[in-house]
Motif scaffolding. Structure first.
Motif, PDB file in Angstrom:
ATOM      1  N   GLY A 178       4.345   0.686   2.052  1.00 27.98           N
ATOM      2  CA  GLY A 178       4.369  -0.345   3.085  1.00 27.98           C
ATOM      3  C   GLY A 178       4.152  -1.706   2.472  1.00 27.98           C
ATOM      4  O   GLY A 178       3.458  -1.839   1.457  1.00 27.98           O
ATOM      5  N   GLN A 179       4.760  -2.716   3.085  1.00 24.40           N
ATOM      6  CA  GLN A 179       4.570  -4.098   2.639  1.00 24.40           C
ATOM      7  C   GLN A 179       4.437  -4.978   3.874  1.00 24.40           C
ATOM      8  O   GLN A 179       5.249  -4.893   4.811  1.00 24.40           O
ATOM      9  N   VAL A 180       3.408  -5.830   3.865  1.00 22.18           N
ATOM     10  CA  VAL A 180       3.140  -6.750   4.968  1.00 22.18           C
ATOM     11  C   VAL A 180       2.648  -8.073   4.395  1.00 22.18           C
ATOM     12  O   VAL A 180       2.265  -8.147   3.237  1.00 22.18           O
ATOM     13  N   GLY A 181       2.643  -9.092   5.211  1.00 19.10           N
ATOM     14  CA  GLY A 181       2.090 -10.376   4.798  1.00 19.10           C
ATOM     15  C   GLY A 181       2.926 -11.529   5.283  1.00 19.10           C
ATOM     16  O   GLY A 181       4.025 -11.339   5.816  1.00 19.10           O
ATOM     17  N   PRO A 182       2.418 -12.732   5.088  1.00 16.59           N
ATOM     18  CA  PRO A 182       3.112 -13.925   5.574  1.00 16.59           C
ATOM     19  C   PRO A 182       4.516 -14.112   5.004  1.00 16.59           C
ATOM     20  O   PRO A 182       5.380 -14.678   5.651  1.00 16.59           O
ATOM     21  N   PHE A 225       0.868  -1.171   0.000  1.00 22.60           N
ATOM     22  CA  PHE A 225       0.000   0.000   0.000  1.00 22.60           C
ATOM     23  C   PHE A 225       0.903   1.217   0.000  1.00 22.60           C
ATOM     24  O   PHE A 225       2.065   1.143   0.417  1.00 22.60           O
ATOM     25  N   SER A 226       0.382   2.316  -0.508  1.00 24.55           N
ATOM     26  CA  SER A 226       1.240   3.492  -0.632  1.00 24.55           C
ATOM     27  C   SER A 226       0.442   4.779  -0.539  1.00 24.55           C
ATOM     28  O   SER A 226      -0.782   4.786  -0.703  1.00 24.55           O
ATOM     29  N   VAL A 227       1.191   5.848  -0.297  1.00 22.51           N
ATOM     30  CA  VAL A 227       0.650   7.205  -0.327  1.00 22.51           C
ATOM     31  C   VAL A 227       1.632   8.062  -1.123  1.00 22.51           C
ATOM     32  O   VAL A 227       2.823   8.093  -0.799  1.00 22.51           O
ATOM     33  N   ARG A 228       1.150   8.728  -2.182  1.00 20.92           N
ATOM     34  CA  ARG A 228       1.977   9.713  -2.886  1.00 20.92           C
ATOM     35  C   ARG A 228       2.065  10.943  -1.995  1.00 20.92           C
ATOM     36  O   ARG A 228       1.044  11.453  -1.533  1.00 20.92           O
TER      37      ARG A 228
END
Length: 151
Positions: free
Chosen positions: A119-123, A108-111
């Motif tokens: 951001g990056q998340v996950g198993p 997910f991101s914000v300009r």
């Protein structure tokens, strides 16, 4: 480098501390089994750079990652909006693969001010990761197909 810093901070936060006392038996405080909520220390810097806003972005990401919604892109978008980031500057990848399985990771991101908070998340991600990255040549933050943020 970022992972080393995050790892060091996590390790430092779990280290028991010794309280000085005047009695001959010093007590050692043990970390609690459940994390205690802390007040938000980072703030949105509306006129700041992406780097200025990375602490808040990271704090929001980590808070969501610690919940049952940790691999739901909408949870990150909603939390970032609540923190003051503009929804119309956000992107998020799919929560599910094309065959309906949970994604190994989501981004997910914000300009922000000509750059990207990503951001990056996950198993498949050792720890939630947040970085400031340049915009892609097309003016987006994430590469590939993203999902509509239409809620």
């Amino acid at each position: 480098m970022t992972l080393l810093v995050i790892g060091a901070l996590v390790f430092a936060g779990c280290t028991p501390t010794t309280e000085p006392t005047s009695s001959p038996t010093a007590s050692v405080s043990q970390p609690s089994a459940t994390p205690t909520p802390t007040a938000t220390s980072a703030v949105l810097v509306p006129d700041g750079t992406a780097a200025d806003n990375l602490p808040l972005f990271t704090e929001v990401m980590n808070a969501v990652a610690a919940t049952d919604a940790s691999v739901q892109g909408r949870a990150y978008i909603d939390a970032l909006v609540t923190a003051g980031f503009p929804k119309d500057a956000m992107e998020v990848t799919q929560d599910l693969t094309t065959v309906g399985n949970a994604a190994d990771s989501i981004q997910f991101s914000v300009r922000w001010a000509g750059e990207c908070l990503v951001g990056q998340v996950g198993p498949s991600v050792a720890v939630p990761t947040a970085l400031v990255l340049p915009l892609t040549p097309t003016g987006t933050c994430l590469v590939g197909q993203t999902r509509a943020i239409d809620w």
